[in-house]
Design a protein around this motif. Sequence first.
Motif, PDB file in Angstrom:
ATOM      1  N   VAL A   1      55.585 -10.061  33.055  1.00 18.83           N
ATOM      2  CA  VAL A   1      56.140 -10.955  32.049  1.00 18.83           C
ATOM      3  C   VAL A   1      57.229 -11.802  32.699  1.00 18.83           C
ATOM      4  CG1 VAL A   1      55.628  -9.411  30.123  1.00 18.83           C
ATOM      5  CG2 VAL A   1      57.823  -9.217  31.297  1.00 18.83           C
ATOM      6  N   ARG A   2      57.732 -12.752  31.937  1.00 15.64           N
ATOM      7  CA  ARG A   2      58.816 -13.609  32.442  1.00 15.64           C
ATOM      8  C   ARG A   2      60.122 -12.811  32.535  1.00 15.64           C
ATOM      9  NH1 ARG A   2      58.651 -19.318  31.980  1.00 15.64           N
ATOM     10  NH2 ARG A   2      56.628 -20.110  31.335  1.00 15.64           N
ATOM     11  N   PRO A   3      60.929 -13.031  33.603  1.00 16.11           N
ATOM     12  CA  PRO A   3      62.219 -12.333  33.694  1.00 16.11           C
ATOM     13  C   PRO A   3      63.181 -12.699  32.557  1.00 16.11           C
ATOM     14  CG  PRO A   3      61.595 -13.278  35.811  1.00 16.11           C
ATOM     15  CD  PRO A   3      60.639 -13.819  34.804  1.00 16.11           C
ATOM     16  N   GLU A   4      62.971 -13.881  31.939  1.00 12.66           N
ATOM     17  CA  GLU A   4      63.864 -14.301  30.850  1.00 12.66           C
ATOM     18  C   GLU A   4      63.817 -13.334  29.661  1.00 12.66           C
ATOM     19  OE1 GLU A   4      61.855 -16.282  32.466  1.00 12.66           O
ATOM     20  OE2 GLU A   4      63.224 -17.713  33.447  1.00 12.66           O
ATOM     21  N   MET A   5      62.675 -12.640  29.493  1.00 14.01           N
ATOM     22  CA  MET A   5      62.568 -11.684  28.391  1.00 14.01           C
ATOM     23  C   MET A   5      63.583 -10.556  28.551  1.00 14.01           C
ATOM     24  SD  MET A   5      58.512 -11.285  27.535  1.00 14.01           S
ATOM     25  CE  MET A   5      58.868 -10.381  26.041  1.00 14.01           C
ATOM     26  N   LEU A   6      63.719 -10.038  29.781  1.00 12.33           N
ATOM     27  CA  LEU A   6      64.670  -8.948  30.018  1.00 12.33           C
ATOM     28  C   LEU A   6      66.109  -9.452  30.128  1.00 12.33           C
ATOM     29  CD1 LEU A   6      62.762  -6.642  32.532  1.00 12.33           C
ATOM     30  CD2 LEU A   6      62.923  -6.462  30.067  1.00 12.33           C
TER      31      LEU A   6
ATOM     32  N   LYS B   1      49.578 -29.047  19.470  1.00 12.16           N
ATOM     33  CA  LYS B   1      50.770 -28.550  20.170  1.00 12.16           C
ATOM     34  C   LYS B   1      52.047 -28.993  19.467  1.00 12.16           C
ATOM     35  CE  LYS B   1      53.051 -28.196  24.621  1.00 12.16           C
ATOM     36  NZ  LYS B   1      53.107 -28.611  26.031  1.00 12.16           N
ATOM     37  N   GLY B   2      52.087 -30.242  19.001  1.00  8.67           N
ATOM     38  CA  GLY B   2      53.270 -30.707  18.276  1.00  8.67           C
ATOM     39  C   GLY B   2      53.502 -29.909  17.002  1.00  8.67           C
ATOM     40  N   LEU B   3      52.435 -29.645  16.257  1.00  7.63           N
ATOM     41  CA  LEU B   3      52.573 -28.831  15.045  1.00  7.63           C
ATOM     42  C   LEU B   3      53.015 -27.411  15.388  1.00  7.63           C
ATOM     43  CD1 LEU B   3      49.456 -29.906  12.945  1.00  7.63           C
ATOM     44  CD2 LEU B   3      51.835 -30.182  12.290  1.00  7.63           C
ATOM     45  N   ALA B   4      52.449 -26.856  16.457  1.00 11.53           N
ATOM     46  CA  ALA B   4      52.812 -25.487  16.850  1.00 11.53           C
ATOM     47  C   ALA B   4      54.277 -25.405  17.280  1.00 11.53           C
ATOM     48  CB  ALA B   4      51.903 -25.018  17.981  1.00 11.53           C
ATOM     49  N   GLU B   5      54.784 -26.416  17.978  1.00  9.36           N
ATOM     50  CA  GLU B   5      56.193 -26.404  18.399  1.00  9.36           C
ATOM     51  C   GLU B   5      57.130 -26.436  17.196  1.00  9.36           C
ATOM     52  OE1 GLU B   5      56.747 -29.615  21.083  1.00  9.36           O
ATOM     53  OE2 GLU B   5      55.952 -28.533  22.817  1.00  9.36           O
TER      54      GLU B   5
ATOM     55  N   LEU C   1      55.706 -12.061  15.804  1.00 15.95           N
ATOM     56  CA  LEU C   1      55.194 -13.381  16.180  1.00 15.95           C
ATOM     57  C   LEU C   1      55.977 -13.993  17.339  1.00 15.95           C
ATOM     58  CD1 LEU C   1      54.489 -15.106  12.743  1.00 15.95           C
ATOM     59  CD2 LEU C   1      52.814 -14.551  14.479  1.00 15.95           C
ATOM     60  N   ILE C   2      57.293 -13.799  17.341  1.00 16.92           N
ATOM     61  CA  ILE C   2      58.154 -14.494  18.301  1.00 16.92           C
ATOM     62  C   ILE C   2      58.101 -13.851  19.683  1.00 16.92           C
ATOM     63  CG2 ILE C   2      60.581 -14.949  18.857  1.00 16.92           C
ATOM     64  CD1 ILE C   2      59.481 -16.918  16.890  1.00 16.92           C
ATOM     65  N   VAL C   3      58.070 -12.513  19.758  1.00 19.98           N
ATOM     66  CA  VAL C   3      58.178 -11.823  21.057  1.00 19.98           C
ATOM     67  C   VAL C   3      57.054 -12.222  22.020  1.00 19.98           C
ATOM     68  CG1 VAL C   3      58.063  -9.562  22.166  1.00 19.98           C
ATOM     69  CG2 VAL C   3      59.556  -9.911  20.199  1.00 19.98           C
ATOM     70  N   PRO C   4      55.765 -12.260  21.614  1.00 20.88           N
ATOM     71  CA  PRO C   4      54.739 -12.730  22.582  1.00 20.88           C
ATOM     72  C   PRO C   4      54.947 -14.168  23.028  1.00 20.88           C
ATOM     73  CG  PRO C   4      53.707 -11.588  20.737  1.00 20.88           C
ATOM     74  CD  PRO C   4      55.140 -11.780  20.370  1.00 20.88           C
ATOM     75  N   LEU C   5      55.544 -15.002  22.168  1.00 23.57           N
ATOM     76  CA  LEU C   5      55.779 -16.402  22.543  1.00 23.57           C
ATOM     77  C   LEU C   5      56.907 -16.532  23.566  1.00 23.57           C
ATOM     78  CD1 LEU C   5      55.450 -18.068  19.032  1.00 23.57           C
ATOM     79  CD2 LEU C   5      53.806 -18.164  20.895  1.00 23.57           C
ATOM     80  N   MET C   6      57.738 -15.484  23.718  1.00 22.42           N
ATOM     81  CA  MET C   6      58.768 -15.511  24.765  1.00 22.42           C
ATOM     82  C   MET C   6      58.145 -15.532  26.151  1.00 22.42           C
ATOM     83  SD  MET C   6      61.349 -12.698  23.099  1.00 22.42           S
ATOM     84  CE  MET C   6      62.527 -12.713  24.440  1.00 22.42           C
ATOM     85  N   ASN C   7      56.905 -15.053  26.250  1.00 24.13           N
ATOM     86  CA  ASN C   7      56.189 -15.021  27.525  1.00 24.13           C
ATOM     87  C   ASN C   7      55.099 -16.088  27.575  1.00 24.13           C
ATOM     88  OD1 ASN C   7      55.708 -13.827  30.104  1.00 24.13           O
ATOM     89  ND2 ASN C   7      53.883 -12.859  29.273  1.00 24.13           N
ATOM     90  N   ASP C   8      55.239 -17.137  26.765  1.00 23.45           N
ATOM     91  CA  ASP C   8      54.199 -18.156  26.671  1.00 23.45           C
ATOM     92  C   ASP C   8      54.158 -19.013  27.937  1.00 23.45           C
ATOM     93  OD1 ASP C   8      52.303 -19.339  24.519  1.00 23.45           O
ATOM     94  OD2 ASP C   8      53.247 -21.077  25.428  1.00 23.45           O
TER      95      ASP C   8
ATOM     96  N   SER D   1      53.770 -22.234  28.016  1.00 20.89           N
ATOM     97  CA  SER D   1      54.585 -23.428  27.787  1.00 20.89           C
ATOM     98  C   SER D   1      56.069 -23.068  27.955  1.00 20.89           C
ATOM     99  CB  SER D   1      54.327 -23.960  26.374  1.00 20.89           C
ATOM    100  OG  SER D   1      55.165 -25.050  26.103  1.00 20.89           O
ATOM    101  N   LYS D   2      56.727 -23.736  28.867  1.00 23.64           N
ATOM    102  CA  LYS D   2      58.122 -23.412  29.163  1.00 23.64           C
ATOM    103  C   LYS D   2      59.042 -23.734  27.995  1.00 23.64           C
ATOM    104  CE  LYS D   2      61.614 -24.022  32.769  1.00 23.64           C
ATOM    105  NZ  LYS D   2      61.983 -24.772  33.990  1.00 23.64           N
ATOM    106  N   SER D   3      58.773 -24.835  27.294  1.00 22.79           N
ATOM    107  CA  SER D   3      59.638 -25.225  26.172  1.00 22.79           C
ATOM    108  C   SER D   3      59.594 -24.190  25.054  1.00 22.79           C
ATOM    109  CB  SER D   3      59.193 -26.589  25.632  1.00 22.79           C
ATOM    110  OG  SER D   3      57.841 -26.537  25.201  1.00 22.79           O
ATOM    111  N   ILE D   4      58.391 -23.702  24.724  1.00 27.02           N
ATOM    112  CA  ILE D   4      58.270 -22.689  23.655  1.00 27.02           C
ATOM    113  C   ILE D   4      58.895 -21.376  24.097  1.00 27.02           C
ATOM    114  CG2 ILE D   4      56.566 -21.281  22.430  1.00 27.02           C
ATOM    115  CD1 ILE D   4      54.875 -23.750  22.104  1.00 27.02           C
ATOM    116  N   SER D   5      58.694 -20.993  25.351  1.00 27.27           N
ATOM    117  CA  SER D   5      59.274 -19.746  25.863  1.00 27.27           C
ATOM    118  C   SER D   5      60.806 -19.792  25.810  1.00 27.27           C
ATOM    119  CB  SER D   5      58.797 -19.515  27.291  1.00 27.27           C
ATOM    120  OG  SER D   5      59.420 -18.394  27.846  1.00 27.27           O
TER     121      SER D   5
END
Length: 800
Positions: free
Chosen positions: A415-420, A335-339, A364-371, A373-377
Amino acid sequence: MKARRNKKQIPSFRKLLKTSKVKLENKLKNKQFKQQSTLKKYRKEQRKLRQAVKDAVSKKPIPLEDPREKQPGKRIETEEEEEEEALPLDMMDEDDLQLMRDLGQRASFLTRDLSSSEPVHVKKRKHERIIEKYEKIPRTLQTAPEKELIHLLPIKDKSGIIPQTREKPVTDNNQDEEDEEEMELEEEIIEDPIRELTLEEHLIERRKKLQEKKMHIAALASAILSDPESNIKKLKELRSMLMEQDPDVAVTVRKLVIVSLMELFKDITPSYKIRPLTEAEKSTKIRKETQKLREFEEGLVSQYKFYLENLEQMIKDWKQRKLKKSNVVSLKAYKGLAEVAVKSLCELLVALSHFNFHNNIIVLIVPLMNDVSKSISEMCCEAVKKLFKQDKLGQASLGVIKVISGFVKGRNYEVRPEMLKTFLCLRIKEVEVKKDTEDINKPKKFMTFKEKRKTLSRMQRKWKKAEEKLERELLEAEASESTEKKLKLHTETLNIVFVTYFRILKKAQRSPLLPAVLEGLAKFAHLINVEFFDDLLVVLHTLIESGDLSYQESLHCVQTAFHILSGQGDVLNIDPMKFYTHLYKTLFKLHAGATNEGVEIVLQCLDVMLTKRRKQVSQQRALAFIKRLCTLALHVLPNSSIGILATNRILMHTFPKTDLLLDNESQGSGVFLPELDEPEYCNAQNTALWELHALRRHYHPIVQRFAAHLIAGAPSEGSEALKPELSRRSATELFETYSMAAMTFNPPVQSSSSKRKDEVLQGDAFLNEDLNQLIKRHCSEVATHLPLDFSRYSTTSLRR
């Protein structure tokens, strides 16, 4: 002979930590036992060979001993007989000597079974005396010693009871001596086992390794930055450190290399996109400088591609939770490496939006917006917002919007509302401004050759040609993007945004995405095509009447409807009375608790509904809203009260006849109905703004100032007029300025300036001087102890 080395690798430190001390000792003993057994076998073979050679060289074969005869007397006699028979060679016949030499040279003496006394050579000898001598030797086979049996517990089977026994090991003195000799030799051959490091020593060694790796990374990075074209191959060497195999420093080194490569690519990447060379360009001859530049660009693109693939693989490993075969990095470190990998991708998404593989980074980034993990999103959403804010042309924004729209549709709007909410950061408002300037300042068209020939002379054509050439060079020097291209990109982007919004309104009305959709529609409503206005207003009203929306969602519906009607919707003949009624009814749902933040949306709605549509608003409606807003100002936080009073001030200026609310006398018939939800019929003209007198005694000084200003009739001049810093700000700005989100008072509370006395009175200083002397005199007297006679006092009290 050299000892055989164990081919197994030395166990890693991570394995050693997981293994107990007892296991380690057992492993070490097993290893030593294996080495001892191999050495024993080897020495036994050597001993057999040496014994065979001795037998071959001696005059006659040595008879085999009977292990059952262990009497010391017999052993001494046999030794004496052997000494007598062992004659020197000069006393033997020549024929016998020759025969023994021939036998010694043959391999049968070395390879025959030593436990057998049968002669190997069956040919007849020249002299039978040797055979007769050999036959006289007593022949006894070496029988194995009888072993003692240990009886164990029997086993019961279908066939019956099966007895179990085990042989008792027989200790041999000779074998013990051989073992001691072998152990002495093994101590010389076997190296000392690896000493186990303490935790402190291990940390020191790890710090040393890490420092070496850091210096190596810094040296490579500085070499690349100093001369990128010459040292582009060092990027590969630095990228190879992403596969660091030392388990002590693997995770830290990989993180450092990821960040270092990200910063390097941001610095050395050119400001243009590198395209692949065609076959014709490859075949043509070019200068050395051009060839060097091409090699640099090819190396940069290939290393950038491999770097992005490495980051993608790190994220996939973290998602799949699969442990690698090398076992260098633990699952917890994934997880640390992925972050760190995601953070680097976000930085590259924003910084290198013009360079190669930008679309791959977006995917790569757009699917991670709905991850999950809150920090990655949050990290990915912030990067997309930053990209939208700084994208002037709109090419990168269009690519991100396409991927987000497809992702939302593919996930069935779960999906998360933050995306929109990232759509709110799009710079599409600038299109309208630039469109007007384009109409005013149209681009200059150059004259054609035929037009010049008809209208201009030869000298004029010459001057005109030079002038046009200079103007073209100036336009190229500006390097400004075409307004038409921007308009086209922004239009396409907005179409995709509205398609996403309308799909959610149609198919997912109860989705948590609805507030973000309504907020986005409220922002971009002035850009919607007029053909969709009527249908959109019907959908918004249906949503409000359904009762499934929260207060905030319903406020967004009202805001969207009036944004539509305030722009191009002015041409439509629509009376939005139902939206006024809904806002009037929703106001009392706000309070000083969690709904306090909804006041900001209310202030924006009031500005659009009442101030900007002043010609369509009746006086009764304005009076009802002013009265209800003053009541609302009593039970909200100070910043909300300031914003509401600032809105009332603007409404009193916009509708001058509303000053009758400052008079106690009733106007017309009817009684004010504060609980009625219809602003047109609540008879607000028959009430007064008594709430302002309560707000005048508010603890916040700005609220007091606004209340006093409104009681005086909101004058522009005089003692009751507001200061410029309050009067020139809008209600929304005042709401944000005096916010208490940071848990501090604005303006700060003044500390009371109390005068400190130099002398602090303590103890006797509070008493009178005469009283102090009296106390001291009584304390200095010696107390006399007399017997206490309570009976005397009791008798006198009874007489009374």
